[in-house]
Design a protein around this motif. Sequence first.
Motif, mmCIF file in Angstrom:
data_model
loop_
_atom_site.group_PDB
_atom_site.id
_atom_site.type_symbol
_atom_site.label_atom_id
_atom_site.label_comp_id
_atom_site.label_asym_id
_atom_site.label_seq_id
_atom_site.Cartn_x
_atom_site.Cartn_y
_atom_site.Cartn_z
ATOM 1 N N ASP A 167 0.842 -1.189 0.000
ATOM 2 C CA ASP A 167 0.000 0.000 0.000
ATOM 3 C C ASP A 167 0.881 1.245 0.000
ATOM 4 O O ASP A 167 1.971 1.247 0.587
ATOM 5 C CB ASP A 167 -0.907 0.031 1.230
ATOM 6 C CG ASP A 167 -1.943 -1.082 1.224
ATOM 7 O OD1 ASP A 167 -2.100 -1.762 0.194
ATOM 8 O OD2 ASP A 167 -2.608 -1.278 2.261
ATOM 9 N N ALA A 168 0.415 2.309 -0.659
ATOM 10 C CA ALA A 168 1.223 3.524 -0.749
ATOM 11 C C ALA A 168 0.345 4.719 -1.079
ATOM 12 O O ALA A 168 -0.856 4.589 -1.284
ATOM 13 C CB ALA A 168 2.301 3.349 -1.819
ATOM 14 N N SER A 169 0.979 5.853 -1.126
ATOM 15 C CA SER A 169 0.366 7.093 -1.597
ATOM 16 C C SER A 169 1.147 7.510 -2.831
ATOM 17 O O SER A 169 2.369 7.342 -2.877
ATOM 18 C CB SER A 169 0.471 8.167 -0.515
ATOM 19 O OG SER A 169 0.028 9.400 -1.002
ATOM 20 N N ILE A 170 0.457 8.015 -3.845
ATOM 21 C CA ILE A 170 1.152 8.405 -5.071
ATOM 22 C C ILE A 170 0.902 9.865 -5.395
ATOM 23 O O ILE A 170 -0.075 10.469 -4.952
ATOM 24 C CB ILE A 170 0.743 7.515 -6.273
ATOM 25 C CG1 ILE A 170 -0.763 7.598 -6.544
ATOM 26 C CG2 ILE A 170 1.210 6.087 -6.058
ATOM 27 C CD1 ILE A 170 -1.203 6.898 -7.815
ATOM 28 N N GLY A 171 1.790 10.421 -6.206
ATOM 29 C CA GLY A 171 1.677 11.802 -6.657
ATOM 30 C C GLY A 171 1.126 11.869 -8.072
ATOM 31 O O GLY A 171 0.716 10.861 -8.665
ATOM 32 N N ARG A 172 1.164 13.065 -8.637
ATOM 33 C CA ARG A 172 0.583 13.312 -9.957
ATOM 34 C C ARG A 172 1.280 12.606 -11.098
ATOM 35 O O ARG A 172 0.701 12.435 -12.162
ATOM 36 C CB ARG A 172 0.612 14.805 -10.264
ATOM 37 C CG ARG A 172 -0.416 15.582 -9.546
ATOM 38 C CD ARG A 172 -0.364 16.972 -10.075
ATOM 39 N NE ARG A 172 0.305 17.793 -9.069
ATOM 40 C CZ ARG A 172 0.347 19.094 -9.114
ATOM 41 N NH1 ARG A 172 -0.192 19.724 -10.121
ATOM 42 N NH2 ARG A 172 0.942 19.767 -8.176
ATOM 43 N N GLN A 173 2.523 12.222 -10.912
ATOM 44 C CA GLN A 173 3.260 11.592 -12.005
ATOM 45 C C GLN A 173 2.850 10.141 -12.226
ATOM 46 O O GLN A 173 3.237 9.534 -13.207
ATOM 47 C CB GLN A 173 4.772 11.706 -11.786
ATOM 48 C CG GLN A 173 5.325 10.864 -10.667
ATOM 49 C CD GLN A 173 5.194 11.511 -9.292
ATOM 50 O OE1 GLN A 173 4.456 12.461 -9.082
ATOM 51 N NE2 GLN A 173 5.912 10.972 -8.326
ATOM 52 N N LEU A 174 2.055 9.584 -11.325
ATOM 53 C CA LEU A 174 1.620 8.197 -11.437
ATOM 54 C C LEU A 174 0.100 8.101 -11.500
ATOM 55 O O LEU A 174 -0.606 8.934 -10.957
ATOM 56 C CB LEU A 174 2.110 7.376 -10.240
ATOM 57 C CG LEU A 174 3.617 7.223 -10.078
ATOM 58 C CD1 LEU A 174 3.935 6.534 -8.768
ATOM 59 C CD2 LEU A 174 4.212 6.469 -11.239
ATOM 60 N N MET A 175 -0.369 7.048 -12.148
ATOM 61 C CA MET A 175 -1.792 6.723 -12.170
ATOM 62 C C MET A 175 -1.905 5.275 -11.730
ATOM 63 O O MET A 175 -1.098 4.431 -12.109
ATOM 64 C CB MET A 175 -2.351 6.881 -13.580
ATOM 65 C CG MET A 175 -3.809 6.538 -13.719
ATOM 66 S SD MET A 175 -4.333 6.827 -15.443
ATOM 67 C CE MET A 175 -6.011 6.286 -15.330
ATOM 68 N N SER A 176 -2.898 5.000 -10.918
ATOM 69 C CA SER A 176 -3.133 3.645 -10.434
ATOM 70 C C SER A 176 -4.275 3.028 -11.237
ATOM 71 O O SER A 176 -5.284 3.683 -11.507
ATOM 72 C CB SER A 176 -3.485 3.683 -8.950
ATOM 73 O OG SER A 176 -3.842 2.400 -8.503
#
Length: 137
Positions: A36-45
């Motif tokens: 599990d993680a938190s992502i920024g704008r450079q990634l899409m899940s």
Amino acid sequence: TITKWTEHPKVLVSKGDILITVKGSGVGKVNILSEDASIGRQLMSIRGLAIHKSFCYYYLLSKVTLFQQLKVGIAIPGIGRDDILNQVIALPPLDEQLRIIHKIDELMVLCDELENHIENTVHYSDDLMKAIIKTAI
């Protein structure tokens, strides 16, 4: 690899989600999240419904060149959500997806073996060239 963290996450993703880079020089690169993680704008899940995770992953891997061609922008090139979400996927039944996944996995093992063989051959070729030069001198 997790390189940054936050105490106030905005976008949470779950282990097993597929991440695709949508901003920066790595546009189109994909990976399956290991925790599990938190992502920024450079990634899409991406979390598919009625599609096996590995099948979706392999499909996206096959589209990296397309995503690279679709990117726009100079300072920070990127693709939009629609570039990904509007992809048309020929979606076979789950049992056929599994068969395809297993075949790809088998072929990837062969590719890895071939890559190792090529690396060894280059190494032996370099050694042979050095030995020939040493003998000639």
